[in-house]
Scaffold this motif. Structure first.
Motif, short mmCIF file in Angstrom:
data_model
loop_
_atom_site.label_atom_id
_atom_site.label_comp_id
_atom_site.label_asym_id
_atom_site.label_seq_id
_atom_site.Cartn_x
_atom_site.Cartn_y
_atom_site.Cartn_z
N VAL B 4 -134.14 39.37 8.49
CA VAL B 4 -132.98 40.21 8.72
C VAL B 4 -131.91 39.83 7.69
CG1 VAL B 4 -131.21 40.90 10.37
CG2 VAL B 4 -133.51 40.28 11.17
N THR B 5 -131.42 40.80 6.97
CA THR B 5 -130.40 40.52 5.96
C THR B 5 -129.08 41.15 6.36
OG1 THR B 5 -131.11 42.41 4.64
CG2 THR B 5 -132.07 40.29 4.10
N GLN B 6 -128.03 40.39 6.20
CA GLN B 6 -126.69 40.86 6.53
C GLN B 6 -125.78 40.70 5.32
OE1 GLN B 6 -126.65 38.72 10.82
NE2 GLN B 6 -124.86 40.03 10.44
N SER B 7 -124.84 41.63 5.19
CA SER B 7 -123.88 41.53 4.11
C SER B 7 -122.52 42.04 4.58
CB SER B 7 -124.34 42.35 2.90
OG SER B 7 -124.44 43.72 3.23
N PRO B 8 -121.44 41.47 4.05
CA PRO B 8 -121.44 40.27 3.22
C PRO B 8 -121.66 39.03 4.07
CG PRO B 8 -119.21 40.93 3.70
CD PRO B 8 -120.09 41.97 4.34
N THR B 9 -121.78 37.87 3.46
CA THR B 9 -121.95 36.63 4.22
C THR B 9 -120.61 36.10 4.71
OG1 THR B 9 -121.89 35.38 2.17
CG2 THR B 9 -124.06 35.97 3.03
N HIS B 10 -119.59 36.32 3.92
CA HIS B 10 -118.24 35.89 4.30
C HIS B 10 -117.25 36.99 3.96
CE1 HIS B 10 -120.33 32.01 3.83
NE2 HIS B 10 -119.50 31.56 4.73
N LEU B 11 -116.18 37.06 4.75
CA LEU B 11 -115.20 38.11 4.56
C LEU B 11 -113.87 37.65 5.12
CD1 LEU B 11 -115.35 41.02 3.49
CD2 LEU B 11 -115.89 41.77 5.81
N ILE B 12 -112.81 37.89 4.36
CA ILE B 12 -111.46 37.60 4.86
C ILE B 12 -110.68 38.89 4.85
CG2 ILE B 12 -109.32 36.31 4.48
CD1 ILE B 12 -110.96 34.18 3.04
N LYS B 13 -110.10 39.21 6.00
CA LYS B 13 -109.34 40.45 6.16
C LYS B 13 -107.98 40.12 6.77
CE LYS B 13 -112.12 43.87 4.92
NZ LYS B 13 -111.72 44.92 3.94
N THR B 14 -107.06 41.06 6.61
CA THR B 14 -105.72 40.92 7.17
C THR B 14 -105.64 41.69 8.48
OG1 THR B 14 -104.82 40.74 4.94
CG2 THR B 14 -103.26 41.25 6.71
N ARG B 15 -104.83 41.20 9.38
CA ARG B 15 -104.62 41.90 10.65
C ARG B 15 -104.32 43.37 10.43
NH1 ARG B 15 -100.05 38.69 13.69
NH2 ARG B 15 -99.47 38.39 11.53
N GLY B 16 -104.91 44.23 11.22
CA GLY B 16 -104.67 45.66 11.12
C GLY B 16 -105.65 46.39 10.22
N GLN B 17 -106.35 45.63 9.38
CA GLN B 17 -107.30 46.27 8.47
C GLN B 17 -108.58 46.66 9.20
OE1 GLN B 17 -107.66 43.39 5.15
NE2 GLN B 17 -106.68 44.95 3.86
N HIS B 18 -109.44 47.33 8.46
CA HIS B 18 -110.73 47.77 8.96
C HIS B 18 -111.83 47.01 8.21
CE1 HIS B 18 -114.27 50.35 8.14
NE2 HIS B 18 -114.20 50.61 9.41
N VAL B 19 -112.96 46.78 8.89
CA VAL B 19 -114.06 46.08 8.25
C VAL B 19 -115.39 46.76 8.59
CG1 VAL B 19 -114.47 44.43 10.12
CG2 VAL B 19 -115.05 43.80 7.78
N THR B 20 -116.30 46.75 7.63
CA THR B 20 -117.66 47.26 7.85
C THR B 20 -118.66 46.18 7.50
OG1 THR B 20 -117.03 49.55 7.35
CG2 THR B 20 -119.37 48.98 7.18
N LEU B 21 -119.51 45.86 8.44
CA LEU B 21 -120.55 44.86 8.24
C LEU B 21 -121.90 45.57 8.24
CD1 LEU B 21 -119.26 42.18 10.80
CD2 LEU B 21 -118.54 42.59 8.43
N ARG B 22 -122.82 45.08 7.44
CA ARG B 22 -124.10 45.76 7.27
C ARG B 22 -125.27 44.88 7.61
NH1 ARG B 22 -120.47 47.62 3.55
NH2 ARG B 22 -120.25 49.89 3.46
N CYS B 23 -126.34 45.53 8.05
CA CYS B 23 -127.53 44.80 8.48
C CYS B 23 -128.79 45.59 8.12
CB CYS B 23 -127.48 44.57 9.99
SG CYS B 23 -129.00 43.91 10.71
N SER B 24 -129.75 44.90 7.54
CA SER B 24 -131.06 45.49 7.30
C SER B 24 -132.09 44.75 8.14
CB SER B 24 -131.44 45.39 5.82
OG SER B 24 -130.60 46.20 5.05
N PRO B 25 -132.78 45.45 9.04
CA PRO B 25 -133.72 44.77 9.93
C PRO B 25 -135.01 44.41 9.21
CG PRO B 25 -133.80 47.12 10.33
CD PRO B 25 -132.71 46.89 9.31
N ILE B 26 -135.83 43.65 9.87
CA ILE B 26 -137.16 43.33 9.36
C ILE B 26 -137.95 44.63 9.24
CG2 ILE B 26 -139.33 42.17 9.97
CD1 ILE B 26 -137.59 40.01 11.33
#
Lengths: 114, 113
Positions: B4-26
């Motif tokens: 299972v691969t996920q990206s990004p590995t690390h992320l720093i965001k500011t309060r109020g912002q939006h984030v998108t995390l991604r995943c590719s399954p086996i």
């Protein structure tokens, strides 16, 4: 409400010793009980799992004991090695539920001293 | 075979912002689940998807949303980030999500400042 209670929170064992981690659950509908091992900075890795139709399952140095009437299950690590030092999580799943989430315990930090 | 691969590995965001995390399954796995792991705690279930349909949702606010794509990869979106959203976000894949083993990725470490 914590549906899976895990103990102890931390455990220190000498190399070659037996590590025992216990979990208790409340939901009698749970029917799949995996154990996960997690190293710092890594995701949990499936170690061994059991279903309630058996009372014990052994894979190498790892054994799960399951007591359905007591709603308890435990992980035994025989001949513990320093490389086993990690956080261990028990989990439970209700395959007949509306979703198939895993409910995790809070984890046990195992340290095996050389 | 890739896990299972996920990206990004690390992320720093500011309060109020939006984030998108991604995943590719086996490869071959059709179910993806998302979990949040706060430091010192066990993973907490957020969502499960199977064949692009939401199968389950945990006790998280509506700021959390997810979707699964035709290739079975998945995105987790979090809006209006709070400091308390700082955690390791884990993706788990399994064949069907039911009575099958779940394999976790290495996670995305999200820090909200």
């Amino acid at each position: 409400q914590q549906q899976v209670k895990q103990s102890p929170q931390s455990l220190i064992v000498q190399k070659g010793g037996i590590s025992i981690i216990n979990c208790a659950y409340e939901n009698t509908a749970f029917d799949y009980f995996p154990w996960y091992q997690q190293f710092p900075g890594k995701g949990p890795a499936l170690l061994i799992a059991i279903r309630p139709d058996v009372s014990e399952k052994k894979e190498g140095r790892f054994t799960i004991s399951f007591n359905k009437s007591a709603k308890q299950f435990s992980l035994h690590i025989m001949d513990s090695q320093p490389g086993d030092s990690a956080t261990y999580f028990c989990a439970a799943q209700n395959s007949g539920g509306s979703n198939y989430k895993l409910t995790f315990g809070k984890g046990t930090l195992l340290t095996v001293n050389p | 075979d890739a896990g299972v691969t996920q990206s990004p590995t690390h992320l720093i965001k500011t309060r109020g912002q939006h984030v998108t995390l991604r995943c590719s399954p086996i490869s071959g796995h059709k179910s993806v689940s998302w979990y949040q792991q706060v430091l010192g705690q066990g993973p907490q279930f957020i969502f499960q998807y199977y064949e692009k349909e939401e199968r389950g949702r945990g006790n998280f606010p509506d700021r959390f949303s997810a979707r699964q794509f035709p290739n079975y990869s998945s995105e987790l979106n979090v809006n209006a980030l709070l400091l308390g959203d700082s955690a390791l976000y884990l993706c788990a894949s399994s064949l069907t999500g039911l009575n099958t083993e779940a394999f976790f990725g290495q996670g995305t470490r999200l820090t909200v400042v």
